[in-house]
Design a protein around this motif. Structure first.
Motif, PDB file in Angstrom:
ATOM      1  N   GLU A   1       0.863  -1.181   0.000  1.00 52.09           N
ATOM      2  CA  GLU A   1       0.000   0.000   0.000  1.00 52.09           C
ATOM      3  C   GLU A   1       0.891   1.220   0.000  1.00 52.09           C
ATOM      4  OE1 GLU A   1      -3.126   2.277   2.992  1.00 52.09           O
ATOM      5  OE2 GLU A   1      -2.373   0.308   3.513  1.00 52.09           O
ATOM      6  N   VAL A   2       0.587   2.175  -0.849  1.00 59.24           N
ATOM      7  CA  VAL A   2       1.325   3.433  -0.885  1.00 59.24           C
ATOM      8  C   VAL A   2       0.457   4.488  -0.218  1.00 59.24           C
ATOM      9  CG1 VAL A   2       2.328   5.211  -2.360  1.00 59.24           C
ATOM     10  CG2 VAL A   2       2.536   2.799  -2.995  1.00 59.24           C
ATOM     11  N   VAL A   3       1.042   5.170   0.763  1.00 55.83           N
ATOM     12  CA  VAL A   3       0.348   6.257   1.454  1.00 55.83           C
ATOM     13  C   VAL A   3       1.016   7.553   1.031  1.00 55.83           C
ATOM     14  CG1 VAL A   3      -0.215   7.270   3.686  1.00 55.83           C
ATOM     15  CG2 VAL A   3      -0.229   4.774   3.403  1.00 55.83           C
ATOM     16  N   ASP A   4       0.299   8.383   0.307  1.00 54.73           N
ATOM     17  CA  ASP A   4       0.849   9.659  -0.156  1.00 54.73           C
ATOM     18  C   ASP A   4       0.885  10.665   0.988  1.00 54.73           C
ATOM     19  OD1 ASP A   4       1.280   8.960  -2.854  1.00 54.73           O
ATOM     20  OD2 ASP A   4      -0.827   9.306  -3.324  1.00 54.73           O
ATOM     21  N   THR A   5       1.903  11.505   0.973  1.00 54.53           N
ATOM     22  CA  THR A   5       2.014  12.587   1.939  1.00 54.53           C
ATOM     23  C   THR A   5       2.204  13.894   1.179  1.00 54.53           C
ATOM     24  OG1 THR A   5       4.411  12.329   2.159  1.00 54.53           O
ATOM     25  CG2 THR A   5       3.022  11.106   3.712  1.00 54.53           C
ATOM     26  N   ASP A   6       1.868  14.989   1.838  1.00 55.41           N
ATOM     27  CA  ASP A   6       2.014  16.304   1.207  1.00 55.41           C
ATOM     28  C   ASP A   6       3.464  16.769   1.179  1.00 55.41           C
ATOM     29  OD1 ASP A   6      -0.699  16.446   0.804  1.00 55.41           O
ATOM     30  OD2 ASP A   6      -1.086  17.552   2.649  1.00 55.41           O
ATOM     31  N   ALA A   7       4.285  16.219   2.068  1.00 56.70           N
ATOM     32  CA  ALA A   7       5.678  16.634   2.183  1.00 56.70           C
ATOM     33  C   ALA A   7       6.485  15.469   2.738  1.00 56.70           C
ATOM     34  CB  ALA A   7       5.779  17.848   3.111  1.00 56.70           C
ATOM     35  N   THR A   8       7.771  15.660   2.869  1.00 52.75           N
ATOM     36  CA  THR A   8       8.636  14.629   3.443  1.00 52.75           C
ATOM     37  C   THR A   8       9.215  15.147   4.759  1.00 52.75           C
ATOM     38  OG1 THR A   8      10.467  15.429   2.076  1.00 52.75           O
ATOM     39  CG2 THR A   8       9.216  13.539   1.242  1.00 52.75           C
ATOM     40  N   THR A   9       8.315  15.519   5.658  1.00 49.60           N
ATOM     41  CA  THR A   9       8.684  16.126   6.925  1.00 49.60           C
ATOM     42  C   THR A   9       8.210  15.257   8.095  1.00 49.60           C
ATOM     43  OG1 THR A   9       6.599  17.339   7.055  1.00 49.60           O
ATOM     44  CG2 THR A   9       8.436  18.437   5.920  1.00 49.60           C
ATOM     45  N   VAL A  10       8.686  15.587   9.279  1.00 45.30           N
ATOM     46  CA  VAL A  10       8.230  14.889  10.482  1.00 45.30           C
ATOM     47  C   VAL A  10       6.723  15.062  10.640  1.00 45.30           C
ATOM     48  CG1 VAL A  10       8.379  14.818  13.003  1.00 45.30           C
ATOM     49  CG2 VAL A  10      10.470  15.074  11.640  1.00 45.30           C
ATOM     50  N   PHE A  11       6.234  16.277  10.419  1.00 43.31           N
ATOM     51  CA  PHE A  11       4.800  16.519  10.572  1.00 43.31           C
ATOM     52  C   PHE A  11       3.983  15.668   9.601  1.00 43.31           C
ATOM     53  CE2 PHE A  11       0.853  18.769   9.591  1.00 43.31           C
ATOM     54  CZ  PHE A  11       0.290  18.800  10.853  1.00 43.31           C
ATOM     55  N   ALA A  12       4.405  15.602   8.346  1.00 42.82           N
ATOM     56  CA  ALA A  12       3.690  14.779   7.361  1.00 42.82           C
ATOM     57  C   ALA A  12       3.722  13.310   7.767  1.00 42.82           C
ATOM     58  CB  ALA A  12       4.291  14.968   5.970  1.00 42.82           C
ATOM     59  N   GLY A  13       4.847  12.864   8.321  1.00 42.41           N
ATOM     60  CA  GLY A  13       4.934  11.493   8.813  1.00 42.41           C
ATOM     61  C   GLY A  13       3.994  11.253   9.974  1.00 42.41           C
ATOM     62  N   ARG A  14       3.870  12.250  10.840  1.00 45.21           N
ATOM     63  CA  ARG A  14       2.966  12.113  11.976  1.00 45.21           C
ATOM     64  C   ARG A  14       1.522  11.984  11.500  1.00 45.21           C
ATOM     65  NH1 ARG A  14       3.655  16.785  15.656  1.00 45.21           N
ATOM     66  NH2 ARG A  14       5.770  16.000  15.702  1.00 45.21           N
ATOM     67  N   VAL A  15       1.148  12.769  10.503  1.00 43.21           N
ATOM     68  CA  VAL A  15      -0.213  12.696   9.948  1.00 43.21           C
ATOM     69  C   VAL A  15      -0.468  11.306   9.359  1.00 43.21           C
ATOM     70  CG1 VAL A  15      -1.740  13.591   8.134  1.00 43.21           C
ATOM     71  CG2 VAL A  15      -0.407  15.179   9.554  1.00 43.21           C
ATOM     72  N   ALA A  16       0.474  10.803   8.580  1.00 45.58           N
ATOM     73  CA  ALA A  16       0.326   9.465   7.986  1.00 45.58           C
ATOM     74  C   ALA A  16       0.300   8.400   9.080  1.00 45.58           C
ATOM     75  CB  ALA A  16       1.464   9.199   7.004  1.00 45.58           C
ATOM     76  N   GLY A  17       1.161   8.546  10.077  1.00 43.06           N
ATOM     77  CA  GLY A  17       1.201   7.588  11.178  1.00 43.06           C
ATOM     78  C   GLY A  17      -0.081   7.568  11.983  1.00 43.06           C
ATOM     79  N   GLU A  18      -0.680   8.742  12.186  1.00 44.87           N
ATOM     80  CA  GLU A  18      -1.954   8.802  12.918  1.00 44.87           C
ATOM     81  C   GLU A  18      -3.046   8.073  12.159  1.00 44.87           C
ATOM     82  OE1 GLU A  18      -2.517  12.990  13.502  1.00 44.87           O
ATOM     83  OE2 GLU A  18      -1.081  13.064  15.162  1.00 44.87           O
ATOM     84  N   ALA A  19      -3.065   8.228  10.843  1.00 43.53           N
ATOM     85  CA  ALA A  19      -4.074   7.541  10.030  1.00 43.53           C
ATOM     86  C   ALA A  19      -3.901   6.028  10.125  1.00 43.53           C
ATOM     87  CB  ALA A  19      -3.981   8.003   8.574  1.00 43.53           C
ATOM     88  N   ILE A  20      -2.662   5.574  10.139  1.00 44.57           N
ATOM     89  CA  ILE A  20      -2.396   4.135  10.267  1.00 44.57           C
ATOM     90  C   ILE A  20      -2.730   3.666  11.674  1.00 44.57           C
ATOM     91  CG2 ILE A  20      -0.551   2.408  10.291  1.00 44.57           C
ATOM     92  CD1 ILE A  20       0.714   4.097   7.961  1.00 44.57           C
ATOM     93  N   ARG A  21      -2.334   4.430  12.663  1.00 45.93           N
ATOM     94  CA  ARG A  21      -2.594   4.069  14.056  1.00 45.93           C
ATOM     95  C   ARG A  21      -4.089   3.963  14.342  1.00 45.93           C
ATOM     96  NH1 ARG A  21      -1.610   8.858  17.285  1.00 45.93           N
ATOM     97  NH2 ARG A  21      -3.776   9.188  16.780  1.00 45.93           N
ATOM     98  N   ASP A  22      -4.881   4.810  13.711  1.00 45.97           N
ATOM     99  CA  ASP A  22      -6.315   4.834  13.976  1.00 45.97           C
ATOM    100  C   ASP A  22      -7.089   3.708  13.291  1.00 45.97           C
ATOM    101  OD1 ASP A  22      -5.886   7.034  15.569  1.00 45.97           O
ATOM    102  OD2 ASP A  22      -6.507   8.491  14.048  1.00 45.97           O
ATOM    103  N   ARG A  23      -6.428   2.927  12.470  1.00 44.94           N
ATOM    104  CA  ARG A  23      -7.082   1.780  11.836  1.00 44.94           C
ATOM    105  C   ARG A  23      -7.325   0.687  12.867  1.00 44.94           C
ATOM    106  NH1 ARG A  23      -3.405   0.649   6.449  1.00 44.94           N
ATOM    107  NH2 ARG A  23      -3.661   2.704   5.468  1.00 44.94           N
ATOM    108  N   ALA A  24      -8.239  -0.184  12.539  1.00 43.70           N
ATOM    109  CA  ALA A  24      -8.425  -1.380  13.358  1.00 43.70           C
ATOM    110  C   ALA A  24      -7.121  -2.170  13.323  1.00 43.70           C
ATOM    111  CB  ALA A  24      -9.565  -2.227  12.802  1.00 43.70           C
ATOM    112  N   THR A  25      -6.798  -2.821  14.426  1.00 46.19           N
ATOM    113  CA  THR A  25      -5.535  -3.554  14.526  1.00 46.19           C
ATOM    114  C   THR A  25      -5.323  -4.499  13.351  1.00 46.19           C
ATOM    115  OG1 THR A  25      -5.648  -3.387  16.923  1.00 46.19           O
ATOM    116  CG2 THR A  25      -4.166  -5.036  16.024  1.00 46.19           C
ATOM    117  N   ALA A  26      -6.355  -5.191  12.926  1.00 48.49           N
ATOM    118  CA  ALA A  26      -6.243  -6.144  11.819  1.00 48.49           C
ATOM    119  C   ALA A  26      -5.973  -5.463  10.482  1.00 48.49           C
ATOM    120  CB  ALA A  26      -7.513  -6.981  11.721  1.00 48.49           C
TER     121      ALA A  26
END
Length: 129
Positions: free
Chosen positions: A7-32
């Protein structure tokens, strides 16, 4: 054995903040629905993902999700969970580029453009063990 999916997750930038946004979206998924591993385009993105997963959530890195970045910046080894990363031979890349440029600039008749490939190095740290 289950089928692996990429799966490719697009980000608006290659920054810590953009990584945090992508990470939050992944973290908020159901564990499975979370991935087993995440590879980030650079270490700044990976550090942001790491923050979202462990500092702002309850995901264990690497037990729940393995994480790897690209660049091997200085901060990678000093993160709360030391970050595995891909290291490029920066000094060799730079000296080779200068050498090629000087050879081309000299107008040497024997010069032919060439493509040079460098071998990256996987630096394994705690985020992917």
């Amino acid at each position: 054995m289950t089928d692996a999916a990429l799966e490719v997750v697009d980000t608006d930038a290659t920054t810590v903040f953009a990584g945090r946004v992508a990470g939050e979206a992944i973290r908020d998924r159901a564990t499975a629905d979370r991935p087993d591993a995440i590879f980030c385009a650079n270490d700044l993105l990976a550090l942001g993902v790491l923050q979202a997963l462990i500092m702002l959530g309850d995901v264990r890195v690497p037990d729940d999700i393995a994480l790897i970045g690209y660049d091997d910046i200085d901060f990678a080894q000093s993160a709360v969970v030391p970050l595995s990363s891909i290291r490029q031979p920066a000094a060799l890349i730079g000296s080779t580029a200068v050498d090629l440029l000087l050879r081309e600039a000299s107008r040497d008749e024997g010069f032919r453009p060439e493509q040079v490939q460098f071998q990256p190095e996987l630096v394994v740290r705690d985020s992917s063990r």
